[in-house]
Design a protein around this motif. Sequence first.
Motif, PDB file in Angstrom:
ATOM      1  N   UNK A   1      48.677  39.936  40.575  1.00  0.00           N
ATOM      2  CA  UNK A   1      47.435  40.627  40.970  1.00  0.00           C
ATOM      3  C   UNK A   1      47.469  42.076  40.506  1.00  0.00           C
ATOM      4  N   UNK A   2      48.588  42.732  40.739  1.00  0.00           N
ATOM      5  CA  UNK A   2      48.714  44.130  40.333  1.00  0.00           C
ATOM      6  C   UNK A   2      48.478  44.283  38.832  1.00  0.00           C
TER       7      UNK A   2
ATOM      8  N   UNK B   1      41.638  44.080  33.948  1.00  0.00           N
ATOM      9  CA  UNK B   1      41.094  42.768  33.579  1.00  0.00           C
ATOM     10  C   UNK B   1      40.246  42.198  34.704  1.00  0.00           C
ATOM     11  N   UNK B   2      40.546  42.607  35.929  1.00  0.00           N
ATOM     12  CA  UNK B   2      39.781  42.232  37.118  1.00  0.00           C
ATOM     13  C   UNK B   2      39.800  43.404  38.078  1.00  0.00           C
ATOM     14  N   UNK B   3      38.865  43.368  39.032  1.00  0.00           N
ATOM     15  CA  UNK B   3      38.882  44.349  40.110  1.00  0.00           C
ATOM     16  C   UNK B   3      39.351  43.664  41.379  1.00  0.00           C
ATOM     17  N   UNK B   4      40.072  44.407  42.187  1.00  0.00           N
ATOM     18  CA  UNK B   4      40.517  43.885  43.477  1.00  0.00           C
ATOM     19  C   UNK B   4      39.298  43.665  44.365  1.00  0.00           C
TER      20      UNK B   4
END
Length: 86
Positions: A54-55, A62-65
Amino acid sequence: MYTEEDIRRLRWQSRRGMLELDVLFVPFIEDAFKDLAEDDQDRFVKLLACEDTDLFVWLMEREEAEDPDMQRIVRIILDRVQPTAN
């Protein structure tokens, strides 16, 4: 308030074994952590508990939390290490 002992432990936890994360986390804990507001320090500690996969996707943008707190501290870290455009 985080003590020097707490920060030493966080420095150790910041060493993830994944180069991409290590080059962001270790300098951040050494150079920026003490200057953060306490809420943001708490967010960083919470961030360290997240999975490396995830980090990686968050910090490589590449993605947002989904968690706004995690996205906030990711942005703080990235803003700290990425050069500003003139």
